[in-house]
Design a protein around this motif. Structure first.
Motif, PDB file in Angstrom:
ATOM      1  N   PHE A 135      -9.088 -21.008  33.305  1.00 19.65           N
ATOM      2  CA  PHE A 135      -7.837 -21.642  33.708  1.00 19.65           C
ATOM      3  C   PHE A 135      -7.626 -21.553  35.217  1.00 19.65           C
ATOM      4  O   PHE A 135      -7.305 -22.553  35.876  1.00 19.65           O
ATOM      5  CB  PHE A 135      -6.646 -20.975  33.005  1.00 19.65           C
ATOM      6  CG  PHE A 135      -6.466 -21.382  31.567  1.00 19.65           C
ATOM      7  CD1 PHE A 135      -7.050 -22.527  31.071  1.00 19.65           C
ATOM      8  CD2 PHE A 135      -5.694 -20.608  30.714  1.00 19.65           C
ATOM      9  CE1 PHE A 135      -6.878 -22.903  29.740  1.00 19.65           C
ATOM     10  CE2 PHE A 135      -5.503 -20.972  29.396  1.00 19.65           C
ATOM     11  CZ  PHE A 135      -6.102 -22.125  28.905  1.00 19.65           C
ATOM     12  N   VAL A 136      -7.772 -20.345  35.750  1.00 20.49           N
ATOM     13  CA  VAL A 136      -7.553 -20.160  37.184  1.00 20.49           C
ATOM     14  C   VAL A 136      -8.603 -20.929  37.981  1.00 20.49           C
ATOM     15  O   VAL A 136      -8.311 -21.521  39.032  1.00 20.49           O
ATOM     16  CB  VAL A 136      -7.566 -18.672  37.553  1.00 20.49           C
ATOM     17  CG1 VAL A 136      -7.336 -18.482  39.043  1.00 20.49           C
ATOM     18  CG2 VAL A 136      -6.494 -17.921  36.761  1.00 20.49           C
ATOM     19  N   SER A 137      -9.823 -20.970  37.482  1.00 23.94           N
ATOM     20  CA  SER A 137     -10.875 -21.756  38.130  1.00 23.94           C
ATOM     21  C   SER A 137     -10.543 -23.239  38.107  1.00 23.94           C
ATOM     22  O   SER A 137     -10.810 -23.967  39.075  1.00 23.94           O
ATOM     23  CB  SER A 137     -12.219 -21.516  37.432  1.00 23.94           C
ATOM     24  OG  SER A 137     -12.589 -20.152  37.487  1.00 23.94           O
ATOM     25  N   ALA A 138      -9.965 -23.692  37.001  1.00 22.77           N
ATOM     26  CA  ALA A 138      -9.586 -25.102  36.882  1.00 22.77           C
ATOM     27  C   ALA A 138      -8.557 -25.474  37.938  1.00 22.77           C
ATOM     28  O   ALA A 138      -8.676 -26.498  38.629  1.00 22.77           O
ATOM     29  CB  ALA A 138      -9.030 -25.375  35.484  1.00 22.77           C
ATOM     30  N   THR A 139      -7.533 -24.640  38.079  1.00 23.89           N
ATOM     31  CA  THR A 139      -6.489 -24.896  39.067  1.00 23.89           C
ATOM     32  C   THR A 139      -7.062 -24.899  40.480  1.00 23.89           C
ATOM     33  O   THR A 139      -6.794 -25.799  41.278  1.00 23.89           O
ATOM     34  CB  THR A 139      -5.395 -23.820  38.969  1.00 23.89           C
ATOM     35  OG1 THR A 139      -4.881 -23.799  37.639  1.00 23.89           O
ATOM     36  CG2 THR A 139      -4.276 -24.095  39.945  1.00 23.89           C
ATOM     37  N   THR A 140      -7.853 -23.882  40.783  1.00 22.13           N
ATOM     38  CA  THR A 140      -8.418 -23.756  42.124  1.00 22.13           C
ATOM     39  C   THR A 140      -9.354 -24.912  42.443  1.00 22.13           C
ATOM     40  O   THR A 140      -9.359 -25.438  43.562  1.00 22.13           O
ATOM     41  CB  THR A 140      -9.173 -22.425  42.255  1.00 22.13           C
ATOM     42  OG1 THR A 140      -8.310 -21.368  41.859  1.00 22.13           O
ATOM     43  CG2 THR A 140      -9.644 -22.201  43.674  1.00 22.13           C
ATOM     44  N   THR A 141     -10.138 -25.330  41.457  1.00 28.37           N
ATOM     45  CA  THR A 141     -11.089 -26.412  41.677  1.00 28.37           C
ATOM     46  C   THR A 141     -10.377 -27.746  41.870  1.00 28.37           C
ATOM     47  O   THR A 141     -10.661 -28.493  42.811  1.00 28.37           O
ATOM     48  CB  THR A 141     -12.057 -26.528  40.483  1.00 28.37           C
ATOM     49  OG1 THR A 141     -12.772 -25.300  40.343  1.00 28.37           O
ATOM     50  CG2 THR A 141     -13.038 -27.665  40.692  1.00 28.37           C
ATOM     51  N   ALA A 142      -9.445 -28.044  40.970  1.00 28.30           N
ATOM     52  CA  ALA A 142      -8.776 -29.340  41.022  1.00 28.30           C
ATOM     53  C   ALA A 142      -7.933 -29.511  42.276  1.00 28.30           C
ATOM     54  O   ALA A 142      -7.804 -30.626  42.799  1.00 28.30           O
ATOM     55  CB  ALA A 142      -7.906 -29.523  39.784  1.00 28.30           C
TER      56      ALA A 142
END
Length: 469
Positions: free
Chosen positions: A379-386
């Motif tokens: 989840f945190v990776s998704a936010t940071t990536t997007a």
């Protein structure tokens, strides 16, 4: 939730009521998140009381997240067009009434209708609540307020399982919905005194056709996935539903390209960081809710545990997600989002595989804890990536898209594992649960491999003031 169009508003002085307003807005948002997971522990009791089969129980979970996610961007647009306070109060009123109807349900159709209405209310409420927070706070205070808002996701997951067990074992399953009524009415009475109306930010053009088509398409997809458990993957109804969903998504793309005020700029999904973030959020939520759904039903229907014991057993799972959320930022800061995403998905695979390979309640809870912690990394990776590899100008719409995939992913994940575990869910036997957990593990492994290609290398920086739960 993140509103797709967050604009800076410059007031001459901060509103002295802002912190009180924040408390009420967070209470309202907490109710919305709670209703994603609170129902899982109560499913066996609901099924027994209303004589519902597996398909109905699956829809009891997915119908809420379907409307919540499918209509979230529309809710944000309506807040832009008609004012965030108006949509906030409208959504909260609808959610309260729908909660009462759902709690009073005496049949499957009324239960599902109430859940659908809850989801619509949530889709109107959440983006306008966040837009209100960004309007009330500035600078460092805004970051603190948004940080509190973002923390509600993990807290809602923790409280959902425990509260679902306590209420189901105590006053009964209907109170997992009834509890929203007095809390919602209190917020509804106090909020207008603390939040002043703000003028609409944009013109009143709203892409209603796009919202209807994308939500209906996702509904058709979920119907096909759930229906396959009863009539088979090759049946005409299943194939027509899945084919209709794909056709609907194509139509949605055409509508958005031609709309004057499109619900979603579909071209931004062609941007690698946004596509990667949306994919991570979709698969992460699908895995999380799938594991919670399977675990809740297995512990109660197969192992015969009570709703209260099941709720208590989920507390360690929730605690692990909180720790993982704290560690995720450090891991991403040191090694980048790609490494964190792959690690998280591989942990999710291990967590999903444990209940399939090893017997016993302890292994189920251990697996759910490991898997949930891994999903939080995703989840945190998704936010940071997007949001960390694109311009600040695009961050608002990107976060709105990612949040939509967050809710819709849960519906799809539950539908898939419900179909695979259909025999065991119907009969209260272990049949089907093992393959369902294995399917979740395999999906996590495939997703981890795809992340090696999809997620950009390097370290991203999350734009200030943008949060995704």
């Amino acid at each position: 939730m993140t509103h797709p169009h967050l604009e800076e508003r410059h007031e001459t002085s901060p509103d002295p009521r802002r912190w009180s307003a924040l408390v009420l807005l967070c209470v309202a948002q907490f109710m919305l998140i709670l209703d994603v997971t609170v129902i899982n522990v109560a499913l066996p009791s609901i099924g027994s009381a209303l004589h519902l089969d597996r398909a109905w129980l699956t829809w009891a979970v997915t119908s809420y997240t379907l409307c919540f996610g499918g209509l979230m961007l529309l809710g944000g647009r309506l807040g832009d067009a008609y004012g965030s306070r108006r949509m906030l109060l409208t959504g909260l009123s609808m959610f309260v009434v729908a909660s009462l109807i759902t709690g009073l349900a005496t049949s499957g159709p009324v239960l599902i209708g109430g859940r659908l209405a809850q989801g619509i209310g949530a889709a109107l409420l959440s983006p306008s609540a966040l837009a209100t927070i960004t309007r009330l706070f500035r600078g460092a205070e805004r970051n603190k307020a948004l940080g509190t808002w973002a923390a509600l996701g993990g807290a809602g997951f923790a409280a959902g399982a425990l509260l679902g067990g306590v209420l189901t074992a105590g006053p009964g399953w209907r109170w997992i919905f009834f509890i929203n009524v007095p809390v919602g009415l209190a917020v509804l009475a106090l909020l207008p005194r603390l939040v002043a109306a703000a003028p609409p930010a944009h013109g009143r053009r709203v892409d209603l056709p796009g919202a209807i088509v994308v939500t209906a398409s996702t509904g058709a997809l979920i119907y096909g996935l759930v229906n396959a458990g009863d009539v088979g993957w090759g049946s005409a109804v299943t194939m027509l539903s899945l084919g209709g969903a794909l056709a609907g998504y194509a139509v949605f793309g055409l509508i958005e390209r031609r709309a004057v005020a499109p619900l979603m700029d579909v071209r931004i999904l062609a941007r690698r960081p946004v596509a990667a973030g949306a994919f991570l959020m979709l698969i992460g939520t699908a895995l999380l809710l799938a594991m919670v759904f399977l675990g809740s039903l297995f512990l109660q229907r197969v192992q015969g545990l009570s709703a209260l014991v099941t709720g208590v057993l989920f507390v360690p799972v929730a605690l692990v997600t909180g720790v993982a959320g704290h560690l995720a930022g450090h891991l991403i800061g040191r090694h980048g989002a790609r490494a964190a995403a792959c690690t998280g998905l591989l942990l999710a695979a291990v967590g999903a595989a444990l209940p399939a390979l090893l017997d016993g309640t302890a292994w189920i809870i251990t697996g759910l804890a490991i898997g949930s912690g891994g999903v939080v990394l995703a989840f945190v990776s998704a936010t940071t990536t997007a949001l960390g590899f694109i311009s600040h100008r695009e961050a608002g719409i990107a976060s709105g898209i990612v949040n939509t995939f967050h809710e819709v992913g849960g519906s799809i994940g539950v539908a898939v594992v419900s179909t695979i575990a259909s025999a065991g869910i119907e009969t209260g036997s272990p049949a089907g649960f093992g393959p369902a957990f294995v399917t979740a593990a395999a999906g996590a492994i495939v997703a981890a491999l795809l992340c090696l290609v999809l997620v950009p290398a390097g370290k991203a920086h999350l734009p200030a003031g943008v949060h995704v739960h």
